[in-house]
Scaffold this active site. Structure first.
Site, PDB file in Angstrom:
ATOM      1  N   GLU A   1       0.846  -1.194   0.000  1.00 35.65           N
ATOM      2  CA  GLU A   1       0.000   0.000   0.000  1.00 35.65           C
ATOM      3  C   GLU A   1       0.883   1.246   0.000  1.00 35.65           C
ATOM      4  OE1 GLU A   1      -3.774   1.639   2.649  1.00 35.65           O
ATOM      5  OE2 GLU A   1      -2.215   0.478   3.644  1.00 35.65           O
TER       6      GLU A   1
ATOM      7  N   LYS B   1      -9.738   1.275  -2.219  1.00 35.89           N
ATOM      8  CA  LYS B   1      -9.909   0.777  -0.850  1.00 35.89           C
ATOM      9  C   LYS B   1     -11.323   1.040  -0.341  1.00 35.89           C
ATOM     10  CE  LYS B   1      -7.299   0.925   3.521  1.00 35.89           C
ATOM     11  NZ  LYS B   1      -6.125   1.566   4.157  1.00 35.89           N
TER      12      LYS B   1
ATOM     13  N   CYS C   1      -5.233  -3.349   2.798  1.00 39.74           N
ATOM     14  CA  CYS C   1      -4.974  -3.129   4.217  1.00 39.74           C
ATOM     15  C   CYS C   1      -6.217  -3.297   5.105  1.00 39.74           C
ATOM     16  CB  CYS C   1      -4.330  -1.756   4.416  1.00 39.74           C
ATOM     17  SG  CYS C   1      -3.430  -1.632   5.992  1.00 39.74           S
TER      18      CYS C   1
END
Length: 278
Positions: free
Chosen positions: A44, A113, A154
Site C-alpha cells: 500500500e 480501498k 490493508c
C-alpha cells in the site's frame, strides 16, 4: 492456466523522493522476474510516504506516470503486477487505489480501498484516512494466466465478509497491499492473515512496506504468504526485502476436500453472495 507459479512480495522502503522509490521498485521487479516470479506485488502507498500531507501532492490520475510505468514494468519483465496502491486523483477526489496489470502491460483490474483506516488507539496511535480519501465501492476479483485472483487493501482485511465474497466469486489467491502500524501489526497481523486464508481455504498474500527507521509512520512490515490450510509459507521481518513463495493452486482443492468447511457453507441458513464460482 498455470497451476503452479512463484509469487514475489516486494517489501520496499518508501523514500520521500518518488523517483528514487520508483527506480528501486523497478530493480526489485527485475530481481523478482530473474528469480522466476510470475506474480509480483507491492505494498500500500509504495511510492508515497503514508502520511496525510503527502497524499495529494503525490497523487496522480489513472493515466499518470506511475501507472504508465507500472504497465511498462509488467510488459518488460513479463509478470502479472499487483501495483500496491497509490493516491489516485479523479477530478478533485482522492482514492487509495491498486492497479493490476497482465504480462502484456494491460490494466486488468482496479481496486479502490473500500474500508478507510480511521483509528484512535490507547497507545496514542491516531489516523483518519477519511480525511484524505473517499471510499471505493467494489469487490475486486479478476482472471489471469495464473488463475482467478482478488485484491483488497490493508484495513479491508478486517472485514471477513469482503474476503468471503471474493472467495465465493472464485478467487483462489487474494493479495493485500498493506501498511499495518507496529502496534496493530504486533497484535493482529499474522492472526488476521492466517484467519482469512483458513476461513476460505485459499492462498492469502499480504504485501507490506518496510519499516522506516526515521520519523513518520512506522509500518509493521512482515509481508507474508499463507496457504489454504492456514499455514505460513513465507514471511519477512521489518526490513526491505523480497519474499518468495511457490503457489500450487491444487492445494486449494485438496484442502477443501480434506477439511470441507468452505464447501459446506449454508446458503439456506445465512445470506451469501449469489454469484458463487466455487
Amino acid at each position: 492456466m498455470e497451476q503452479e507459479f512463484k509469487l514475489a512480495l516486494c517489501q520496499i522502503l518508501t523514500e520521500e523522493n518518488k523517483q528514487e522509490t520508483l527506480d528501486k521498485a523497478e530493480r526489485m521487479i527485475r530481481d523478482a522476474a530473474e528469480h522466476g516470479a510470475r506474480v509480483v506485488a507491492f505494498p500500500e502507498m509504495f511510492a508515497c510516504p503514508y502520511s496525510h500531507p503527502y497524499f495529494r501532492p503525490y497523487a496522480e490520475t489513472e493515466g499518470g506516470p506511475t501507472v504508465q510505468r507500472m504497465s511498462y514494468w509488467a510488459r518488460e519483465y513479463g509478470v502479472i503486477l499487483i501495483g500496491g496502491s497509490i493516491p489516485e486523483l479523479e477530478k478533485d477526489t482522492l482514492y487509495n487505489t491498486c492497479f493490476v496489470f497482465d504480462e502484456e502491460g494491460n490494466r486488468i483490474a482496479r481496486h479502490r480501498k473500500d474500508h478507510l483506516f480511521d483509528i484512535s488507539l490507547q497507545d496514542g496511535t491516531y489516523f483518519r484516512e477519511s480525511d484524505s480519501f473517499a471510499r471505493g465501492n467494489d469487490i475486486c476479483v479478476f482472471d489471469t494466466s495464473c488463475g482467478r485472483m482478488g485484491v483488497a487493501i490493508c484495513f479491508d482485511v478486517r472485514f471477513p465478509e469482503l474476503i468471503r465474497a471474493m472467495a465465493l466469486q472464485g478467487a483462489r489467491l487474494i493479495v493485500l497491499p498493506a501498511q499495518f502500524t507496529v502496534s496493530t501489526g504486533k497484535a493482529h497481523w499474522e492472526t488476521t492473515m492466517r484467519a482469512r486464508a483458513m476461513d476460505n481455504e485459499i492462498y492469502f498474500a499480504a504485501a507490506a512496506a518496510a519499516r522506516n527507521p526515521g520519523k513518520g509512520y512506522k509500518c509493521w512490515g512482515h509481508s507474508m504468504v499463507v496457504g489454504p490450510f492456514g499455514d505460513v509459507r513465507a514471511q519477512a521481518d521489518e526490513s526491505e526485502q523480497i519474499v518468495y513463495a511457490d503457489i500450487r493452486l491444487a492445494d486449494v482443492d485438496r484442502v477443501r476436500q480434506e477439511l470441507p468447511t468452505f464447501l459446506h457453507l449454508r446458503d439456506d441458513l445465512y445470506r451469501l453472495p449469489a454469484d458463487r464460482k466455487t
